[in-house]
Design a protein around this motif. Structure first.
Motif, mmCIF file in Angstrom:
data_model
loop_
_atom_site.group_PDB
_atom_site.id
_atom_site.type_symbol
_atom_site.label_atom_id
_atom_site.label_comp_id
_atom_site.label_asym_id
_atom_site.label_seq_id
_atom_site.Cartn_x
_atom_site.Cartn_y
_atom_site.Cartn_z
ATOM 1 N N ASN A 173 -27.677 7.795 12.121
ATOM 2 C CA ASN A 173 -29.083 7.906 12.501
ATOM 3 C C ASN A 173 -29.848 8.791 11.527
ATOM 4 N N VAL A 174 -31.134 8.512 11.395
ATOM 5 C CA VAL A 174 -32.026 9.295 10.545
ATOM 6 C C VAL A 174 -32.524 10.480 11.371
ATOM 7 N N ASN A 227 -31.593 -0.098 15.219
ATOM 8 C CA ASN A 227 -32.160 0.101 16.559
ATOM 9 C C ASN A 227 -31.743 -1.025 17.508
ATOM 10 N N ASN A 228 -30.435 -1.375 17.452
ATOM 11 C CA ASN A 228 -29.823 -2.377 18.338
ATOM 12 C C ASN A 228 -30.281 -3.808 18.048
ATOM 13 N N ASP A 235 -34.640 6.291 13.407
ATOM 14 C CA ASP A 235 -33.934 5.010 13.322
ATOM 15 C C ASP A 235 -32.428 5.215 13.458
ATOM 16 N N VAL A 236 -31.789 4.262 14.112
ATOM 17 C CA VAL A 236 -30.328 4.303 14.295
ATOM 18 C C VAL A 236 -29.737 3.013 13.731
ATOM 19 N N TYR A 237 -28.785 3.154 12.838
ATOM 20 C CA TYR A 237 -28.122 2.010 12.215
ATOM 21 C C TYR A 237 -26.660 1.967 12.655
#
Length: 243
Positions: A203-204, A148-149, A183-185
């Motif tokens: 991303n999930v 998430n940045n 969530d974003v990885y």
């Protein structure tokens, strides 16, 4: 490109006794003139373990189901330390010779990278994200992770550089994480051959997983229904013509 490394490679091909296939194991000692040493063991071209001098241990890269307790084999790391000491001695000896530098046009190959989960993704179940970086030269690379940045360092591990047949290298960087919806990885790769860092996103997606579960449920239901029809038809025919 400057010649900056010499490598000792010991190969053992004695794994044919109980199998129709032969296997090849390579114990590789890489001595770099910048003072670093890399020691690894691969089987049939796949990395099995390497010496992690920062953590004073041997790091395994085997699948999770193949568990080996390295503390039961203390000689593995002791031998790696001996090889590292031999590297330092060889480096000092070569410097004393004052050999002229052999130079060639500098070659740089930019890396390719992909980002994928190691296991099937289930929400709230611990998993691993793998950032596979391939076909780069020289073997100098930096991999950073974000969630998430926000930068993430906990749960991150990166393998040693593994050589390819075309003289380039590849490596794996792994992030242990617990999937949560939304969530974003990201995995960002920096290398001298890149004009700017290369980033891959993952991303999930809860809806996607729900759709997969629904499709699976429908598929199982349809299979059971068809099986029931087939069994019912068989019993009807058997009852009518069985006497």
């Amino acid at each position: 490109m400057k010649l900056c490394v010499f490598v000792l490679c010991l190969s053992f091909s004695g794994f044919c006794a109980f199998s129709q296939y032969c296997h090849e194991a390579n114990y590789i000692v890489g001595c770099f003139f910048n003072g670093t040493t890399q020691i690894s063991l691969d089987l049939d071209g796949d990395l099995c373990l390497y010496a992690d001098f920062e953590n004073d241990d041997v790091a395994l890269t085997l699948p999770p189901f193949f568990y080996v307790n390295t503390s039961q084999f203390p000689h593995l790391y002791r031998n790696a330390l001996r090889a590292k000491k031999a590297c330092l001695g060889a480096q000092s000896f070569i410097k004393l010779l004052k050999l002229p530098e052999v130079t060639a046009p500098e070659v740089k190959d930019p890396p390719e990278s992909i980002l994928y989960p190691a296991e099937e993704v289930l929400l709230e179940v611990e998993n691993s994200l793998v950032c596979f970086v391939n076909h780069f030269y020289p073997p100098v690379i930096t991999v950073t992770w974000t969630k998430n940045n926000r930068l993430v360092s906990e749960g991150v591990s990166t393998s040693t550089y593994i050589s390819n047949d075309d003289q380039t290298f590849h490596c794996f960087s792994t992030l242990t994480f617990t999937p949560e919806d939304g969530d974003v990885y990201s995995c960002t790769v920096e290398h001298p051959a890149l004009e700017e860092p290369k980033t891959q996103l993952w991303n999930v997606d809860l809806k996607r997983h729900q759709d997969l579960a629904f499709d699976l449920y429908c598929g199982v239901g349809l299979t059971v229904a068809l099986l029931g029809v087939a069994i019912g038809t068989f019993l009807i025919i058997k009852g009518r013509y069985g006497h």
